[in-house]
Design an enzyme around this catalytic site. Structure first.
Site, mmCIF file in Angstrom:
data_model
loop_
_atom_site.group_PDB
_atom_site.id
_atom_site.type_symbol
_atom_site.label_atom_id
_atom_site.label_comp_id
_atom_site.label_asym_id
_atom_site.label_seq_id
_atom_site.Cartn_x
_atom_site.Cartn_y
_atom_site.Cartn_z
ATOM 1 N N SER A 36 0.826 -1.197 0.000
ATOM 2 C CA SER A 36 0.000 0.000 0.000
ATOM 3 C C SER A 36 0.870 1.261 0.000
ATOM 4 O O SER A 36 1.714 1.429 -0.878
ATOM 5 C CB SER A 36 -0.953 -0.047 1.193
ATOM 6 O OG SER A 36 -1.942 0.944 1.088
ATOM 7 N N MET A 37 0.719 2.154 0.998
ATOM 8 C CA MET A 37 1.588 3.320 1.037
ATOM 9 C C MET A 37 3.035 2.917 1.256
ATOM 10 O O MET A 37 3.962 3.648 0.868
ATOM 11 C CB MET A 37 1.152 4.299 2.122
ATOM 12 C CG MET A 37 1.902 5.633 2.051
ATOM 13 S SD MET A 37 1.744 6.651 3.516
ATOM 14 C CE MET A 37 2.805 5.770 4.659
ATOM 15 N N ASP A 65 -9.998 -5.000 -4.451
ATOM 16 C CA ASP A 65 -9.325 -4.150 -3.465
ATOM 17 C C ASP A 65 -10.285 -3.019 -3.123
ATOM 18 O O ASP A 65 -10.623 -2.205 -3.996
ATOM 19 C CB ASP A 65 -8.022 -3.614 -4.048
ATOM 20 C CG ASP A 65 -7.169 -2.841 -3.049
ATOM 21 O OD1 ASP A 65 -7.749 -2.221 -2.136
ATOM 22 O OD2 ASP A 65 -5.936 -2.836 -3.192
ATOM 23 N N HIS A 95 -7.240 -5.862 0.077
ATOM 24 C CA HIS A 95 -6.121 -4.923 0.059
ATOM 25 C C HIS A 95 -4.914 -5.373 0.884
ATOM 26 O O HIS A 95 -3.772 -5.319 0.415
ATOM 27 C CB HIS A 95 -6.589 -3.550 0.543
ATOM 28 C CG HIS A 95 -5.518 -2.514 0.510
ATOM 29 N ND1 HIS A 95 -4.948 -2.072 -0.673
ATOM 30 C CD2 HIS A 95 -4.869 -1.841 1.511
ATOM 31 C CE1 HIS A 95 -4.020 -1.171 -0.410
ATOM 32 N NE2 HIS A 95 -3.951 -1.026 0.901
#
Length: 253
Positions: free
Chosen positions: A93-94, A193, A223
């Site tokens: 993710s980030m 997601d 996700h």
């Protein structure tokens, strides 16, 4: 400030090949523990830093920016690079966004693995975020998007808006420089997601300058795929990727 139990940084000492793993937002190294331990069992030296403002209280995250998060990842990488001859970066993710920034700044990396990375989002709420962050400190959480039953992500149940705004600024910076990224990339994205849209990874594929990008679709995870049904697939594919790109006999020792 007190760190949540289970949110501590992860450090595994192994051989001469290192991997720095980066967790997502607003999460903790807990989401990467299984991956880190799998790589450690294979002989790799692994670091999973706890990003500043995370793993304590969501209000702490609002006092940080992407510069703080990236700085912590950079320090973990540099410590690995001082002891290992080959270093890889990976993120969720980030964490994938930050790992990509690291790859742009540290071209000596041997390769990059991204799991459901965030580079862009089409949520209408982002249009009012620059103003809203001055009025409302947080909104409902975005963590815990996991298909597998009985699994929990150790993360905040709020989305701190000052921090979120800072993250959106990093999206633009990293995307702008994607054509200069030349490292081999393994990209793993979930077919379903609920947090990051397909627009994100499509933007990455459209702009990245790497000659070698392998894209694998995760069919049975949401996700937070590193904690989901496809976790073992992620671990195995990344290990193959690292071994293939490691000089000499492909051994981490």
């Amino acid at each position: 400030m007190t760190i949540m139990s289970g949110a501590e940084p992860i450090s595994i000492d192994g051989g001469d090949v290192g991997v720095v793993l980066c967790h997502g937002y607003p999460s903790t190294p807990q989401s990467m523990r299984g991956w880190a331990e799998h790589l450690g069992a294979a002989g790799y030296t692994v670091r999973v830093p706890l990003l500043p403002g995370m793993g304590t209280h969501w209000k702490d995250l609002n006092a940080t920016t992407w510069h703080d998060w990236y700085g912590e990842l950079e320090r973990a990488h540099d410590e690995l690079a001082a002891r290992c001859s080959t270093v890889f970066a990976a993120g969720l993710s980030m964490g994938g966004l930050l790992a990509t920034k690291l790859a742009q700044e540290r071209p000596s990396l041997a390769g990059l693995v991204l799991v459901n990375p965030i580079f862009k989002h089409n949520s209408p709420a982002l249009l009012v975020l620059p103003m809203l962050r001055h009025v409302v400190p947080s909104l409902g959480g975005i963590a815990g998007d996991i298909k597998k039953s009985g699994v929990t992500e150790l993360a905040y149940d709020r989305n701190p808006l000052q921090a979120m705004y800072s993250q959106t600024k990093l999206w633009r910076i990293v995307v702008e420089d994607l054509p200069q990224l030349r490292l081999p990339v393994l990209l793993l994205t979930s077919a379903v997601d609920h947090v990051v849209p397909a627009l994100s990874w499509r933007t990455f594929l459209d702009r990245v300058g790497s000659a070698e990008v392998t894209h694998i679709v995760l069919q049975d995870s949401y996700h937070v795929a590193t904690l989901d049904n496809d976790a073992e697939l992620i671990f195995a594919e990344s290990l193959d990727f690292f071994r293939r790109l490691t000089p000499s006999d492909g051994s981490p020792t």
